[in-house]
Design a protein around this motif. Structure first.
Motif, PDB file in Angstrom:
ATOM      1  N   ASN A  81      44.713  46.997  36.258  1.00  0.00           N
ATOM      2  CA  ASN A  81      42.562  46.730  35.500  1.00  0.00           C
ATOM      3  C   ASN A  81      42.852  47.098  36.231  1.00  0.00           C
TER       4      ASN A  81
ATOM      5  N   ALA B 276      31.071  48.854  35.469  1.00  0.00           N
ATOM      6  CA  ALA B 276      30.773  46.857  35.583  1.00  0.00           C
ATOM      7  C   ALA B 276      29.459  46.507  36.248  1.00  0.00           C
ATOM      8  N   PRO B 277      27.968  45.883  35.689  1.00  0.00           N
ATOM      9  CA  PRO B 277      27.713  46.171  36.840  1.00  0.00           C
ATOM     10  C   PRO B 277      27.610  45.910  37.708  1.00  0.00           C
TER      11      PRO B 277
ATOM     12  N   LEU C 130      29.912  43.454  40.375  1.00  0.00           N
ATOM     13  CA  LEU C 130      31.170  42.560  41.109  1.00  0.00           C
ATOM     14  C   LEU C 130      31.255  41.846  41.835  1.00  0.00           C
TER      15      LEU C 130
ATOM     16  N   GLU D 187      36.909  46.002  42.209  1.00  0.00           N
ATOM     17  CA  GLU D 187      37.906  45.072  41.648  1.00  0.00           C
ATOM     18  C   GLU D 187      39.272  45.949  40.603  1.00  0.00           C
TER      19      GLU D 187
ATOM     20  N   GLN E 186      34.618  56.315  36.691  1.00  0.00           N
ATOM     21  CA  GLN E 186      35.274  55.385  37.071  1.00  0.00           C
ATOM     22  C   GLN E 186      36.811  56.020  37.422  1.00  0.00           C
TER      23      GLN E 186
ATOM     24  N   ALA F 273      31.957  48.427  39.616  1.00  0.00           N
ATOM     25  CA  ALA F 273      30.685  48.788  39.570  1.00  0.00           C
ATOM     26  C   ALA F 273      29.716  50.180  39.511  1.00  0.00           C
ATOM     27  N   SER F 274      28.823  50.363  38.943  1.00  0.00           N
ATOM     28  CA  SER F 274      28.078  50.786  37.465  1.00  0.00           C
ATOM     29  C   SER F 274      27.044  51.176  37.379  1.00  0.00           C
TER      30      SER F 274
ATOM     31  N   LEU G  97      37.466  50.528  34.066  1.00  0.00           N
ATOM     32  CA  LEU G  97      35.849  50.059  33.580  1.00  0.00           C
ATOM     33  C   LEU G  97      34.849  50.323  34.391  1.00  0.00           C
TER      34      LEU G  97
ATOM     35  N   TRP H  67      38.005  47.611  37.701  1.00  0.00           N
ATOM     36  CA  TRP H  67      36.890  47.722  37.197  1.00  0.00           C
ATOM     37  C   TRP H  67      35.563  48.922  38.160  1.00  0.00           C
TER      38      TRP H  67
ATOM     39  N   ARG I 287      26.525  50.363  44.130  1.00  0.00           N
ATOM     40  CA  ARG I 287      27.593  50.943  42.389  1.00  0.00           C
ATOM     41  C   ARG I 287      27.486  52.126  42.659  1.00  0.00           C
TER      42      ARG I 287
END
Length: 157
Positions: free
Chosen positions: A98, A138-139, A141, A148, A110, A102-103, A136, A100, A57
């Protein structure tokens, strides 16, 4: 091979990039769906051609440089799916990407991470790789992946 196809292959070679060979999805979905001149590419995670997941993350021991590398791997997977479906030479334009990442809750880089994917698409496809984008956090993936991507792509009929 068309001139466009030759140009894309030349760019891949100049960048020392190889498209991975991707197998079928593990779950009940299609990796790519075509509707007329639009291609919808399902999410591609940061899994290398050797099957290694680039995970973690952003903000939790993972920095921007590792994120960019993971985004580039996801973009290569995206290009491989497009190539398998219609051939990269038939890409008119990547319309929307799009992404994502993980963060952790306080990570804010991002967009910088996803620039790794955006730049790779432009480097390989030229102007056809320029796209609108969403990046974006995401907590988490799938499979613990760091990045992703999915895309909508205009293709030749």
């Amino acid at each position: 091979m068309s001139a466009a196809g030759t140009e894309v292959r030349r760019r891949l070679a100049e960048l020392s990039l190889e498209l991975p060979v991707l197998g079928p999805p593990k779950y009940a979905y299609e990796p790519v769906v075509r509707a007329g001149e639009l291609l919808y590419v399902s999410g591609q995670i940061s899994r290398t051609g050797a099957g290694e997941i680039l995970g973690g993350r952003l903000g939790d021991g993972i920095g921007v440089a590792e994120g960019i590398a993971a985004a580039r791997v996801s973009a290569l997977n995206l290009l491989a799916r497009i190539d398998d479906a219609v051939g990269l030479e038939n890409v008119v334009r990547v319309l929307k990407l799009n992404a994502w990442v993980a963060s952790t809750a306080d990570a804010i880089d991002q967009p910088e991470v996803v620039d790794g994917a955006s730049q790779l698409l432009i480097d390989v496809l030229g102007d056809a790789g320029r796209h609108a984008r969403t990046a974006l956090p995401a907590p988490g993936l799938p499979q613990g992946a760091l990045v992703e991507l999915d895309a909508t792509v205009a293709v030749r009929a």
